[in-house]
Write an enzyme that holds these catalytic residues in place. Structure first.
Site: not given
Ligand code: GCO
Length: 453
Positions: A75, A119, A165, A292, A294, A351
């Protein structure tokens, strides 16, 4: 040892790694590239994007590294100001050529490209002249830019992300001001978020009308999972509100064409309203959902705490990464189930990874057992969600290589590959070798390490 192939039977599952243009390319003014808002935001900092990982000049060698990692997919993002230096009108052929070559290099190596159109590196001229994302004319210009990329790469790229995002763009770019464009203005932030979703919708419309538009397109959603702080019904409801405020803020418009009811009720006029035409374009605008992930949090009912009456708490107990984010793989499993339940879309994890303090051994190796543990625990959590029926089609580790972590600079290392930013030397870390083995065998080995920063 778990055999992941059991969960992935019949799936064309892709294992990959991800980067973003500004974080790795460098070459900030090479070959006609225009300035972006991030070039400007970091202009006075030692850690800036001028050289980064010099990926712009080293992409053939970086693709060779990807092969060593057995990656099936990569990506990357396209830098808008590299392709259109002022964001509109004139195209910069050498900039576009770079992505054309990169795509060919990947395909020649048997690696599927997944391309992000935005991005975060907005052409500075669009910020100056049109108010950036807070300006209502940006969505159409973004769609024009997207069309340029579809024209050039669409014959070889079949997986796309429009906007990465939107939540971070608004929170960090417009609420706290810690990211470019460094604004602190909540109403403007909600307007920017709104225009980001309109831009997504217009780009999807262009894609689906395009002669190459038979692939799959999404925006990249980021969210934590919110665990209720207690068993009380009030905390459970507060946690649901928190999820709608995070994942639902952008997930709902992209799927259903409108913001969640609770946001509409509580935020009132702060949230702009989609026109009927925009709503129609947004509804069903995702072919899949790019996620994504985390970290996660806990949420308590807290009357009077903001319009949604909740308090978001960062749990103390779990170990944390260098970003100070608690490591909570169980939140990943829960979030996948929540998203599946709400949107019923196939997912790609675009991600997931950890910034940890890597130690370089005297022989130059990096034995990042903590990162291996992070990846293993999150991949296991994803597999558990898949066992429960969630349709996950791919997983991209963040990141291929240590890179520029925005306003946090180069000290936050997320890579499977170490980058020495002085010499540009690359070293595959133990986590990279571990991941290569996972991809080769389809087996998820236990790891000896624990998830510590
Ligand atoms: C984000 C961005 C990435 C970051 C990564 C680690 O999620 O904030 O997409 O560019 O580098 O997430 O913070």
């Amino acid at each position: 040892m778990s055999d992941l192939r059991n969960y992935f039977v019949g799936k064309d599952f892709l294992w990959g790694a991800a980067t973003a243009a500004f974080q790795v390319e460098g070459a900030h003014d090479a070959d006609g590239k225009g300035p972006g808002i991030w070039d400007r935001f970091l202009a006075d900092r030692t850690d800036n994007g001028r050289v980064a990982c010099d990926h712009y000049h080293r992409s053939p060698r970086d693709v060779a590294l990807m092969r060593q990692l057995n990656l099936q997919a990569y990506r990357f993002s396209v830098s808008w100001p590299r392709v259109m230096p002022t964001g509109r009108g004139t195209v910069n052929p050498p900039g576009l050529d770079f992505y054309d070559r990169l795509t060919d290099q990947l395909l020649a190596a048997g690696i599927q490209p997944l391309v992000t159109l935005y991005h975060w590196d907005l052409p500075a001229a669009l910020q100056d002249d049109l108010d950036g994302w807070a300006g209502d004319t940006l969505p159409e210009l973004f769609a024009d830019y997207a069309d340029v990329i579809f024209d050039r790469l669409g014959d070889r790229v079949s997986r796309w992300i429009t906007i990465n995002e939107p939540w971070v763009i608004v929170m960090a770019g417009y609420f706290t001001g810690t990211h470019a464009p460094g604004i602190q203005d909540r109403p403007l932030g909600y307007r920017a978020g709104h225009n980001l979703m309109r831009a997504h919708a217009y780009a999807v419309q262009r894609y689906r009308a395009h002669r190459h538009g038979h692939g799959q397109i999404s925006f990249a959603l980021n969210s934590s999972y919110s665990f209720p702080a207690s068993d009380s019904p009030a905390d459970h409801q507060a946690a649901q509100r928190a999820l709608l405020d995070f994942a639902g803020w952008f997930g709902d418009p992209a799927c259903f064409g409108q913001y969640p009811d609770v946001l509409r009720e509580r935020y009132g006029d702060l949230l702009p309203t989609f026109s009927d035409a925009d709503r129609d374009l947004l509804r069903g605008s995702l072919d899949y959902l790019a996620l994504n992930y985390y970290t996660s949090d806990r949420v308590a009912h807290a009357p009077g705490q903001g319009p949604l009456d909740f308090d978001r708490m960062v749990p103390d107990e779990p170990p944390r990464t260098e970003m100070d984010w608690p490591i909570m793989p169980e939140g990943f499993e829960r979030l996948l189930l929540w998203l599946w339940d709400r949107y019923r879309l196939p997912l790609y994890i675009t991600e997931n990874g950890a910034a940890l303090r890597d130690r370089v051994e005297p022989d130059g190796s990096v034995n990042d057992a903590g990162r291996i543990a992070y990846l293993r625990d999150h991949i296991a959590a994803m597999a558990r969600a898949m066992q429960q029926g969630v349709d996950v089609r791919g997983y991209f580790a963040w990141s291929l290589i240590d890179n520029l972590e925005w306003n946090e600079g180069y000290a936050r290392r997320f890579g499977l590959v170490r980058c020495d930013h002085q010499t540009q030397q690359r070293t595959i870390k133990a986590s990279g070798r571990w991941y290569a083995e996972l991809i080769r065998t389809g087996l998820l080995p236990e790891s000896e390490g624990t998830c510590h920063a």
